[in-house]
Design a protein around this motif. Structure first.
Motif, short mmCIF file in Angstrom:
data_model
loop_
_atom_site.label_atom_id
_atom_site.label_comp_id
_atom_site.label_asym_id
_atom_site.label_seq_id
_atom_site.Cartn_x
_atom_site.Cartn_y
_atom_site.Cartn_z
N ILE A 106 -10.95 -4.49 5.27
CA ILE A 106 -9.70 -4.76 5.99
C ILE A 106 -9.03 -6.10 5.64
N ASN A 156 -10.15 -4.05 14.29
CA ASN A 156 -9.50 -3.25 13.25
C ASN A 156 -10.47 -2.30 12.58
N ARG A 200 0.85 -1.18 0.00
CA ARG A 200 0.00 0.00 0.00
C ARG A 200 0.89 1.24 0.00
N TYR A 208 -6.02 -5.84 7.75
CA TYR A 208 -5.41 -4.51 7.84
C TYR A 208 -5.98 -3.74 9.03
N ASP A 268 -10.91 -6.29 -1.57
CA ASP A 268 -10.61 -4.86 -1.38
C ASP A 268 -10.67 -4.13 -2.72
N TYR A 275 0.74 1.02 10.77
CA TYR A 275 -0.28 0.30 10.01
C TYR A 275 0.08 -1.19 9.93
N LYS A 276 -0.95 -2.04 9.83
CA LYS A 276 -0.73 -3.49 9.79
C LYS A 276 -0.50 -3.97 8.36
N HIS A 277 0.61 -3.55 7.78
CA HIS A 277 0.92 -3.97 6.41
C HIS A 277 1.25 -5.46 6.35
N GLN A 301 -7.00 -7.90 3.51
CA GLN A 301 -6.18 -7.30 2.46
C GLN A 301 -5.35 -8.29 1.65
#
Lengths: 411, 65
Positions: A295, A254, A22, A402, A326, A395-397, A297
């Protein structure tokens, strides 16, 4: 034109890798690279972490068609299945729940746990959830400011709710929250596998206890009515408990934190939400936030059981398929100006909960929790604001789901 | 409009109840959808079409007259 994975499996190396990172400047929208793939074709081949290929489906119409096609399998043990990370197959060999099985096994096991998640049963829980939300807000307001909204509110709420429903002692929350997060992490296979072992042992112990001393909760009901008379294997109940516990708090948590961040970044939308007393408008806002943020992803993972012709392509039997929900929720042919957060739009056709027979079992619970949260939190704390630079948030990459690891807020 | 509900396909998502509460309900024991009215009044048609469109299991079919 037809084109298959095997044509290029010999290695032209032209397929883009998936998942795609992202952009750090665009934390809410799907990755720009994913949108670029979507603009070229409804589905196309990508290369996964292990070098294997998969069809990535990014457009709404084709995604829905394939998600509901019985020739598309969710069986994680089937050859060709696109594993999300190293260790996924090993973990699946130890334990699988119905989310990664096909019918009829999937239908039989899913139907055992659908009763508590009906619209009516979930609505009956609403007053209790409202009470929990109010209590958590009271506690947060009485504590230090700024604080971390994830730790103080977003994670405890769904965790408390799913614990009560399943009959898992909330006192153990720090323990299972830590291991649930590890299980969803794509980057550390060893840690995820260890988390699976630890959580399985824990939940198996809990099931054993419910068999001896049943209480008024879902695990007790399933233990006494299904496991005790031999209708369900104990290991299957443990797998169900694991699925519901992990899915029950990671996802909603989340959505609460990321949804709050999105609303704080769109003050006009937040004002409108705060001003309304109309439950239908709040419900509509929840659907739009589910669509906008989607979320999950890393896509829904599938494998074709037969040759399937779609959008001028042929997916061959045995080939991997990934349904990028997504991307589909940001498909301009399905949603006008898809990157715009518009709480007033009718977003109910979104596929944030998936589509097909595997569509989220807990969706009514998630909706109700989010409706209560979004209609309460910003009214109770009208001055709620971000207490950190949004670009620097963690961020939860690296996770399948996510979100943000922390959300510093003040009021 | 004639509504047909294929209960054997239903996965108890509850989507139809959310969309058209006066036409669909869910069984208490397993959440499987129940059809309350197989020829709903015109005022409910849009909601029923929406219910059929969002049903993840394609368990609702409509015959429009």
């Amino acid at each position: 034109m037809t084109d298959t994975l095997t044509d290029t499996a010999s290695g032209t190396g032209r397929e883009p890798g998936y998942p795609i990172d992202r952009s750090p400047h665009c934390p809410f929208s799907p990755p720009a690279g994913l949108r670029a793939l979507q603009s070229t074709a409804p589905l196309r081949k990508v290369r996964l972490w292990d070098g294997s290929g998969a069809w990535l489906v990014t457009r709404y119409a084709e995604l829905r068609t394939l998600a509901a096609d019985p020739r598309i399998s969710s069986d994680i043990l089937r050859p060709g299945y696109p594993h999300v990370s190293l260790g996924s197959l090993e973990r699946a060999r130890r334990q699988t729940s119905f989310i990664v099985m096909d019918d009829p096994a999937h239908a039989r096991l899913r139907r055992l746990v659908t009763a508590p998640f009906t619209v009516r049963r979930i609505q009956a829980l609403r007053p209790a959830v409202q009470e929990l939300v109010d209590e958590l807000i009271d506690t947060m307001l009485a504590g230090p400011c700024p604080t971390d909204l994830v730790r103080e509110f977003a994670l405890p709420l769904p965790s408390l709710v799913i614990c009560r429903l399943l009959g898992v002692p909330y006192a153990d929350h720090a323990f299972f929250q830590r291991h649930s997060a590890a299980l969803l992490n794509r980057d550390s296979a060893e840690r995820a596998t260890e988390a699976q072992r630890i959580l399985t042992d824990y939940l198996d112990g809990l099931v054993a206890e419910k068999l001896v001393r049943p209480t008024d909760d879902l695990l007790s009901v399933l233990a006494t009515e299904q496991v005790a008379p031999g209708l369900l294997e104990r290991r299957d109940l443990t797998a169900i408990a694991m699925l519901l516990l992990v899915a029950g708090h990671e996802t909603t948590a989340n959505m609460i934190a990321l949804g709050t961040l999105a609303l704080l970044r769109h003050p006009d939308q937040l004002d409108a939400l705060r001003a309304t007393d109309d439950p239908a408008r709040v419900a509509g806002a929840v659907e739009e936030l589910l669509r906008h943020l989607t979320i999950v992803q890393t896509g829904l993972r599938r494998v074709a059981l037969a040759d399937i012709e779609i959008a001028g392509q042929v997916i061959r039997a045995g080939e991997a398929v990934i349904l990028a929900i997504d991307a589909a929720n940001h498909d301009a042919t399905a949603f006008t100006e898809p990157d715009r957060l518009d709480l007033g739009r009718d977003a109910r056709r979104h596929v944030a909960f998936g589509y097909g027979v595997h569509q989220c079992l807990g969706q009514q619970l998630a909706r109700m929790e989010l409706q209560v949260v979004y209609s309460t939190l910003y009214r109770r704390i009208p001055t709620l604001r971000l207490a950190a630079d949004p670009a620097g948030l963690p961020y939860k990459h690296d996770s399948i789901v996510y979100g943000v690891h922390e959300l510093p807020v003040a009021w | 409009m004639r509504v047909t509900l294929h209960q054997d396909k239903c996965v108890a998502s509850g989507q139809c109840v959310l969309a058209a509460q006066e036409v669909f309900d869910q069984r208490d024991e397993d959440g499987v959808a129940v059809l309350l009215d197989d020829s709903p009044p015109a005022g409910a048609h849009d909601d029923v079409r929406h219910a059929a469109a969002v049903c993840p299991a394609l368990a609702i079919t409509l015959a429009e007259s």
